[in-house]
Enzyme design. Structure first.
Site, PDB file in Angstrom:
ATOM      1  N   SER A  48       0.801  -1.221   0.000  1.00 31.05           N
ATOM      2  CA  SER A  48       0.000   0.000   0.000  1.00 31.05           C
ATOM      3  C   SER A  48       0.832   1.269   0.000  1.00 31.05           C
ATOM      4  CB  SER A  48      -0.923   0.003   1.225  1.00 31.05           C
ATOM      5  OG  SER A  48      -0.190  -0.206   2.418  1.00 31.05           O
ATOM      6  N   HIS A 254      -1.161   5.614   6.727  1.00 34.20           N
ATOM      7  CA  HIS A 254      -0.577   5.631   5.391  1.00 34.20           C
ATOM      8  C   HIS A 254      -0.238   7.070   5.015  1.00 34.20           C
ATOM      9  CE1 HIS A 254      -2.473   1.634   5.176  1.00 34.20           C
ATOM     10  NE2 HIS A 254      -1.533   1.375   4.292  1.00 34.20           N
TER      11      HIS A 254
END
Length: 272
Positions: A48, A254
């Site tokens: 990711s 993230h």
């Protein structure tokens, strides 16, 4: 209700979507080196942190892989116009799933490869869940267990992946990127984890990056650490380039779009 329990209530849904530890030179330094790499094909592999989860503007055909037009591979390709560009990084990927489902994009004409992988192998999503929802003692034990996986099982997993990359793309320059530290210590966060927990998570990021750097060097690959680029932009800094627990939940922990463009892109560019 305690601060930790308030935080836990806010965090329960988000932690199911966390996929990896985010722990990973100026662009002008790589301009002369970028031209030969751009002359051939570029393939972006990984998890990711390479697909761009958290950066938004996801490609409609990428599904749950959530490949973003704000991710560093997409930005680099747009600026350098490689002969071909295969963006196959995918949210949740491990070293095994990268090897099993992404390496078909490589071939003898591939001249540049980027990859992030390893955070999901050591189950850092579970570590963050333990740290956010349990006691400090449980958190620290969970971090220690992740570090044990980094030192024991992860090196072999990386060696296998890197060997497969080299076999399929024998002439390519391969750049392994690391993960940022999550937290600025003694920062401005007033809720959530304790300072000891934050320090332990940062230390785990450093250990992970050290393992990645060693295995990359042994494979003959370049390693680019993103810690310097993210310094001053960690959680608790007041100018975070990383999401904390947030909505949509899969963005949690993230890089934001600015973390991709200001952190990962120059780190990659400097190594190309």
């Amino acid at each position: 209700m305690s601060v930790r329990r308030i935080w836990a209530s806010l965090s329960t849904l988000a932690l199911a979507a966390v996929t990896a530890l985010g722990v990973v030179g100026p662009a002008s330094a790589a301009e002369s080196a970028a031209e030969p790499a751009a002359a051939g094909g570029y393939v972006a592999l990984g998890d990711s942190y390479s697909s761009g989860v958290g950066a938004g503007d996801y490609l409609s055909d990428s599904g749950d892989c959530r490949r973003s037009t704000n991710a560093y591979p997409y930005l680099w390709a747009a600026a350098n116009s490689p002969a071909s560009f295969d963006f196959v990084a995918c949210s949740g990927a491990t070293t095994a799933s990268v090897a099993g489902s992404q390496l078909s994009a490589l071939n003898a004409s591939t001249s540049l490869v980027s990859v992030t992988a390893g955070g999901n192998d050591i189950e850092f999503a579970d570590v963050m869940q333990d740290c956010l929802l349990s006691s400090e003692a449980v958190c620290l034990d969970s971090v220690d267990a992740a570090i044990s996986r980094m030192n024991n099982s992860l090196p072999g997993n990386l060696d296998s992946l890197y060997g497969s990359i080299r076999e399929r793309a024998p002439q390519a320059r391969v750049v392994v990127l690391g993960y940022p530290r999550f937290y600025q210590l003694s920062g401005n966060c007033i809720a959530g984890l304790t300072e000891s927990e934050r320090a332990a998570i940062n230390n785990a990021s450093d250990v992970l990056n050290d393992v990645l750097a060693k295995r990359a060097a042994d494979a003959g690959f370049a390693f680019s650490n993103v810690v310097d680029e993210f310094t001053g932009h960690e959680l608790c800094s007041g100018d975070a380039w990383l999401h904390s627990v947030t909505v949509p939940v899969y963005h949690s922990y993230h890089p934001k779009a600015v973390g991709q463009s200001g952190g990962y892109l120059p780190a990659f560019h400097s190594a190309v």
